[in-house]
Write a protein that holds these residues in place. Structure first.
Motif, PDB file in Angstrom:
ATOM      1  N   ALA A 303      41.558  28.504  48.119  1.00  7.83           N
ATOM      2  CA  ALA A 303      40.408  29.186  47.512  1.00  7.83           C
ATOM      3  C   ALA A 303      40.838  29.986  46.279  1.00  7.83           C
ATOM      4  CB  ALA A 303      39.757  30.107  48.528  1.00  7.83           C
ATOM      5  N   ASP A 304      42.124  30.287  46.189  1.00 13.47           N
ATOM      6  CA  ASP A 304      42.607  31.033  45.006  1.00 13.47           C
ATOM      7  C   ASP A 304      42.339  30.264  43.708  1.00 13.47           C
ATOM      8  OD1 ASP A 304      43.415  33.068  46.568  1.00 13.47           O
ATOM      9  OD2 ASP A 304      45.575  32.658  46.412  1.00 13.47           O
ATOM     10  N   LYS A 307      38.977  31.494  42.794  1.00 12.64           N
ATOM     11  CA  LYS A 307      38.807  32.944  42.581  1.00 12.64           C
ATOM     12  C   LYS A 307      39.603  33.481  41.395  1.00 12.64           C
ATOM     13  CE  LYS A 307      38.878  35.361  46.425  1.00 12.64           C
ATOM     14  NZ  LYS A 307      39.327  35.759  47.764  1.00 12.64           N
ATOM     15  N   ALA A 324      36.486  36.880  41.165  1.00  9.61           N
ATOM     16  CA  ALA A 324      35.527  37.075  42.267  1.00  9.61           C
ATOM     17  C   ALA A 324      35.960  38.304  43.064  1.00  9.61           C
ATOM     18  CB  ALA A 324      35.537  35.841  43.159  1.00  9.61           C
ATOM     19  N   PRO A 325      35.060  38.864  43.875  1.00 12.36           N
ATOM     20  CA  PRO A 325      35.513  39.964  44.733  1.00 12.36           C
ATOM     21  C   PRO A 325      36.698  39.483  45.565  1.00 12.36           C
ATOM     22  CG  PRO A 325      33.129  39.698  44.885  1.00 12.36           C
ATOM     23  CD  PRO A 325      33.642  38.532  44.089  1.00 12.36           C
ATOM     24  N   GLU A 327      37.714  39.936  48.474  1.00  8.94           N
ATOM     25  CA  GLU A 327      37.510  39.582  49.887  1.00  8.94           C
ATOM     26  C   GLU A 327      36.588  38.362  50.067  1.00  8.94           C
ATOM     27  OE1 GLU A 327      36.611  42.286  48.353  1.00  8.94           O
ATOM     28  OE2 GLU A 327      34.449  42.520  48.549  1.00  8.94           O
ATOM     29  N   THR A 328      36.010  37.849  48.957  1.00 10.42           N
ATOM     30  CA  THR A 328      35.084  36.706  49.084  1.00 10.42           C
ATOM     31  C   THR A 328      35.816  35.444  49.521  1.00 10.42           C
ATOM     32  OG1 THR A 328      33.626  37.603  47.406  1.00 10.42           O
ATOM     33  CG2 THR A 328      33.473  35.241  47.785  1.00 10.42           C
ATOM     34  N   LYS A 329      35.193  34.738  50.471  1.00 13.78           N
ATOM     35  CA  LYS A 329      35.772  33.462  50.929  1.00 13.78           C
ATOM     36  C   LYS A 329      35.417  32.358  49.946  1.00 13.78           C
ATOM     37  CE  LYS A 329      35.401  33.823  55.906  1.00 13.78           C
ATOM     38  NZ  LYS A 329      34.358  33.428  56.856  1.00 13.78           N
ATOM     39  N   GLY A 330      36.273  31.373  49.782  1.00  9.15           N
ATOM     40  CA  GLY A 330      35.955  30.252  48.899  1.00  9.15           C
ATOM     41  C   GLY A 330      36.172  28.935  49.634  1.00  9.15           C
TER      42      GLY A 330
END
Ligand code: MRU
Length: 368
Positions: A303-304, A307, A324-325, A327-330
């Motif tokens: 997910a990085d 983000k 992105a925030p 803590e947001t999941k991607g």
């Protein structure tokens, strides 16, 4: 193809030391042109996994040379075991592109008939070179077939530039040379047919913005970079004459897995009656499956990659920033599958075929 007016391939054995294989490290493009030496099978696996090299044909060619490198360094006491371990290591790097498995299998079959270790090593080197040469040759040939399609549209438009939309990078950087989706474009441009390419930026890795835009620029092909969601609008306004994309795995019935977002372009193309073509060398077919949505494994990456974003700062440093925030999941699916019913035709080294099992298998009766 050209880099600052010098011809390069994306992978080649070092002429001064055949134990070393050279690649263009694509992570640094378009801002820096970096050549990397690969010496051990771990280097090859890392280069594929971390995307120093990428794209269907180039992943296959890199796996071919990686297998050869593994044999070079295998212990004579457990040669077979080392070889099997290396094959599994290479195959595990990226699951969607069928060229990876295809190249390793081709190597295993090629060396099976040799009896001494020396003979196996030299056969593996010859086979790796053969895989690379064949990839370049097939892409050049499919380019000639695809050029005819562009020429027809150019004629209908009375010589006005043909607007072609492409997604991701299925250019020469994704193969050994020429590319798949770009090969017809380069061939048409070279023949003096007016072309203009809409380049999808291709989130999250930005292969379009970083690689396709760069390589088209090096060849002086007119192009415009667009955000990924622009294609539908352009098609509604008659600004796209055709779509040409690549594929990482193609089923025997003509379903194609390509970079995430391709399916949405195919839907928009269908709705606007824009011909949607897929270009591929036959090494990309997976003859064992029919239903791409069900049976093609889709790679999921970190997910990085969504983000964070990286680029050049004003003072010329490469910097990576969080967008992105934290803590947001991607969810980062690398590919999607476009069903054959949305594909106008497959442009291959043997010619252009409709995307259905009967026609594909008639063209490739010897392989299917
Ligand atoms: O993740 P990548 O960059 O290896 O994905 C491959 C691609 O660039 C595409 O999906 C491409 O259009 C087909 S490979 C020639």
């Amino acid at each position: 193809m050209k880099v600052n007016n010098t011809n390069y391939r994306t992978i080649w054995p070092d002429p001064k030391n055949p134990k070393v294989v050279k690649i263009i490290d694509q992570r640094h493009l378009p801002h820096k042109f970096v050549i990397e030496d690969l010496c051990r099978v771990d280097d090859f696996a890392k280069a594929i996994f971390e995307m120093h090299v990428r794209g269907a044909g180039l992943i296959g060619a890199t796996a071919g040379f990686g297998f050869y490198s593994a044999l070079l360094h295998a212990s004579p006491n457990h040669f077979e075991a080392d070889m099997e371990k290396a094959a599994a290591q290479l195959i595990a790097t990226r699951p969607t592109a069928s060229n990876l498995l295809w190249a390793v299998k081709r190597q295993q079959e090629a060396i099976a008939t040799e009896s001494s270790i020396e003979a196996k090593i030299s056969k593996a080197f010859a086979t790796a070179c053969e895989i690379a040469d064949e990839d370049a040759d097939f892409c050049r040939r499919l380019g000639e077939h695809g050029k005819e399609l562009i020429a027809q549209i150019s004629k209908q438009k009375k010589g006005k530039p043909v607007n072609i939309l492409t997604h991701c990078n299925a250019g020469w950087l994704a193969f050994v040379d020429y590319g798949s989706a770009t090969a017809p474009i380069y061939a048409a441009h070279k023949a003096g047919i007016g072309v203009h390419v809409w380049v999808d930026e291709t989130r999250p890795w930005l292969q379009g913005a970083k690689l396709t835009a760069w390589e088209l620029g090096q060849e002086n092909v007119p192009h415009t970079l667009i955000p990924d969601n622009t294609g539908g609008h352009l098609m509604q306004h008659g600004m796209v004459d055709m779509v040409i994309v690549g594929t990482d795995r193609t089923t025997r019935s003509g379903d194609v897995a390509n970079k995430i977002g391709t399916y949405l372009k195919a839907l928009a193309a269908k709705d606007n009656d824009v011909p949607f073509y897929v270009a591929l060398p036959s090494s990309t077919f997976d003859w064992t499956i029919r239903d791409g949505v069900k049976d093609i494994p889709i790679e999921e990456r970190s997910a990085d990659e969504i983000k964070f974003i990286s680029g050049l700062t004003e003072d010329g440093r490469n910097e990576t920033v969080l967008i992105a925030p934290p803590e947001t999941k991607g969810a980062n699916y690398g590919f999607d599958v476009t069903p054959a019913r949305l594909v106008r035709g497959l442009i291959t080294e043997r010619g252009i075929t409709a995307a259905n099992e009967r026609d594909i298998c008639a063209m490739y009766a010897d392989l299917a």
